[in-house]
Design a protein around this motif. Sequence first.
Motif, PDB file in Angstrom:
ATOM      1  N   UNK A 293     -20.794  48.722 -21.313  1.00 45.41           N
ATOM      2  CA  UNK A 293     -20.711  50.405 -22.072  1.00 45.41           C
ATOM      3  C   UNK A 293     -21.746  50.315 -23.028  1.00 45.41           C
ATOM      4  N   UNK A 294     -21.671  51.416 -24.035  1.00 47.50           N
ATOM      5  CA  UNK A 294     -22.688  51.614 -25.087  1.00 47.50           C
ATOM      6  C   UNK A 294     -22.754  50.647 -25.839  1.00 47.50           C
ATOM      7  N   UNK A 295     -21.913  49.431 -26.261  1.00 47.39           N
ATOM      8  CA  UNK A 295     -21.844  48.486 -26.917  1.00 47.39           C
ATOM      9  C   UNK A 295     -23.170  47.392 -26.489  1.00 47.39           C
ATOM     10  N   UNK A 296     -23.064  47.196 -25.102  1.00 46.24           N
ATOM     11  CA  UNK A 296     -24.203  46.252 -24.607  1.00 46.24           C
ATOM     12  C   UNK A 296     -25.219  47.016 -24.608  1.00 46.24           C
ATOM     13  N   UNK A 297     -25.352  48.429 -24.203  1.00 48.57           N
ATOM     14  CA  UNK A 297     -26.809  48.927 -24.362  1.00 48.57           C
ATOM     15  C   UNK A 297     -27.455  49.131 -25.659  1.00 48.57           C
ATOM     16  N   UNK A 298     -26.502  48.957 -26.725  1.00 52.59           N
ATOM     17  CA  UNK A 298     -27.051  48.914 -28.189  1.00 52.59           C
ATOM     18  C   UNK A 298     -27.708  47.708 -28.359  1.00 52.59           C
ATOM     19  N   UNK A 299     -26.963  46.389 -27.991  1.00 57.23           N
ATOM     20  CA  UNK A 299     -27.504  45.329 -28.168  1.00 57.23           C
ATOM     21  C   UNK A 299     -28.838  44.975 -27.269  1.00 57.23           C
ATOM     22  N   UNK A 300     -28.782  45.519 -26.277  1.00 53.89           N
ATOM     23  CA  UNK A 300     -29.883  45.740 -25.303  1.00 53.89           C
ATOM     24  C   UNK A 300     -31.135  46.317 -25.890  1.00 53.89           C
ATOM     25  N   UNK A 301     -30.979  47.379 -26.635  1.00 56.72           N
ATOM     26  CA  UNK A 301     -31.854  47.913 -27.543  1.00 56.72           C
ATOM     27  C   UNK A 301     -32.397  47.081 -28.545  1.00 56.72           C
ATOM     28  N   UNK A 302     -31.449  46.340 -29.361  1.00 56.44           N
ATOM     29  CA  UNK A 302     -32.103  45.568 -30.253  1.00 56.44           C
ATOM     30  C   UNK A 302     -32.784  44.395 -30.021  1.00 56.44           C
TER      31      UNK A 302
ATOM     32  N   UNK B  84     -31.817  38.470 -22.242  1.00 57.28           N
ATOM     33  CA  UNK B  84     -32.080  38.726 -20.652  1.00 57.28           C
ATOM     34  C   UNK B  84     -30.807  39.155 -20.063  1.00 57.28           C
ATOM     35  N   UNK B  85     -29.610  38.627 -20.599  1.00 60.36           N
ATOM     36  CA  UNK B  85     -28.357  38.836 -20.025  1.00 60.36           C
ATOM     37  C   UNK B  85     -27.861  40.247 -20.419  1.00 60.36           C
ATOM     38  N   UNK B  86     -28.197  40.759 -21.548  1.00 60.33           N
ATOM     39  CA  UNK B  86     -28.182  42.247 -22.114  1.00 60.33           C
ATOM     40  C   UNK B  86     -28.685  43.126 -20.897  1.00 60.33           C
ATOM     41  N   UNK B  87     -30.183  42.948 -20.914  1.00 63.88           N
ATOM     42  CA  UNK B  87     -30.656  43.691 -19.776  1.00 63.88           C
ATOM     43  C   UNK B  87     -30.236  43.917 -18.374  1.00 63.88           C
ATOM     44  N   UNK B  88     -29.691  42.690 -18.104  1.00 66.13           N
ATOM     45  CA  UNK B  88     -28.988  42.651 -16.859  1.00 66.13           C
ATOM     46  C   UNK B  88     -27.595  43.436 -16.942  1.00 66.13           C
ATOM     47  N   UNK B  89     -26.936  43.310 -17.795  1.00 63.60           N
ATOM     48  CA  UNK B  89     -25.979  44.004 -18.028  1.00 63.60           C
ATOM     49  C   UNK B  89     -25.920  45.491 -17.846  1.00 63.60           C
ATOM     50  N   UNK B  90     -26.815  45.821 -18.465  1.00 63.75           N
ATOM     51  CA  UNK B  90     -27.287  47.276 -18.627  1.00 63.75           C
ATOM     52  C   UNK B  90     -27.602  47.690 -17.327  1.00 63.75           C
ATOM     53  N   UNK B  91     -28.297  46.962 -16.685  1.00 67.32           N
ATOM     54  CA  UNK B  91     -28.708  47.386 -15.152  1.00 67.32           C
ATOM     55  C   UNK B  91     -27.634  47.586 -14.230  1.00 67.32           C
ATOM     56  N   UNK B  92     -26.621  46.665 -14.380  1.00 66.64           N
ATOM     57  CA  UNK B  92     -25.324  46.600 -13.584  1.00 66.64           C
ATOM     58  C   UNK B  92     -24.319  47.833 -14.107  1.00 66.64           C
ATOM     59  N   UNK B  93     -24.401  48.129 -15.245  1.00 70.50           N
ATOM     60  CA  UNK B  93     -23.615  49.034 -15.723  1.00 70.50           C
ATOM     61  C   UNK B  93     -22.140  48.033 -16.493  1.00 70.50           C
ATOM     62  N   UNK B  94     -22.300  47.148 -16.893  1.00 72.60           N
ATOM     63  CA  UNK B  94     -21.469  46.435 -17.558  1.00 72.60           C
ATOM     64  C   UNK B  94     -21.442  46.485 -19.154  1.00 72.60           C
TER      65      UNK B  94
END
Length: 341
Positions: free
Chosen positions: A101-110, A89-99
């Motif tokens: 970078x790609x490392x969090x985007x990859x974690x969100x995908x996983x 849930x926190x990773x999805x929020x971070x991707x939305x806000x742009x926090x």
Amino acid sequence: MSIKESIDSAASRPVAALGVSGTRALLGFVGFMYYLSHYSDRHYLFGPGADSVLPHRLFVEQVQEKGSFSLYTWSTSEAWFEAVFHLGLLAALAVTLGVGGRAVLAAHGIFLWSLYERQTAVIDGGDNLAQLVIPMLLLTNCYQHFSFSSGSARRVIGRLPESVRSLGVPLHNLGVAAIAVQMCLVYVVSGLYKVQGEAWQDGTALFYIMRVPEFELPGVSSFVYNSDILVFLGTYGTALFLVYFPMGILVPSLRPWTAAASIAFHVSIGVFMGLTAFALTMIACDLIFLSSALSRARQIGRTIGKRWTQKHPESLRIMATEQGAPDNDNPVDAPVPQPAN
């Protein structure tokens, strides 16, 4: 333009940076809302407990049979489930806000893949598309806009060899092209599949779709399916639009209009059928085709704002005063002269 010039342009000039940044932000928002919409029922839908709709043992067997993976298979502990769910849930929020970078985007995908694998009964076509597009986004500079800048990330990139940094633009353009091709395939395959059906061939498909109780909008759906003209135009218009979508995208002058029509089409799906997540996912991916138009609109807005401030310079003084900056025209804010020694 020659082939060599086209290759040089693709390797040196990033395309659709604004649009792909919007894609990242909106896909993150859809994922975040997916977590929130199932939050109260998370134990029943995804939990490892005995009261889960899909027992954990059967879930593990299904994942192993498919040769897939899910973080939720690693343990039957409630603490592990809560940790993975809330981190996702926190990773999805971070991707939305742009926090992050790609490392969090990859974690969100996983995390999102793991959640979808845990309960496949509640996913739709939009969720499947998100699983395909997120890896493509990792190739792009999708944090250039609508994000919090990261000085540390820039410093890390700056330390990389020039040969590695030079790959950034080609990889970005490759990721954008992959998303564009994927979207064209989605539309064409969907359109060709529809035209094989008898209801789409005789122009009555929309009548049956609008009458499905789960997808009916009270007071509005009945108005549509009771009109022969609207049903006829809606059925054939949908099929033609889907099949010929790539043609509109390939013509630069038609591209923004095609993308705008697609967004309007999916807004109507979200409103009339209640498939909000699916509609937002499709709209998010359509934004890459609107990038040039959005950039021009933003530039026009900046130009209008600059001209307005030039004609009304006193507005800058008022804004500066409200923000606490000293106003030299106001004796209260003016610096007090010091007596000479």
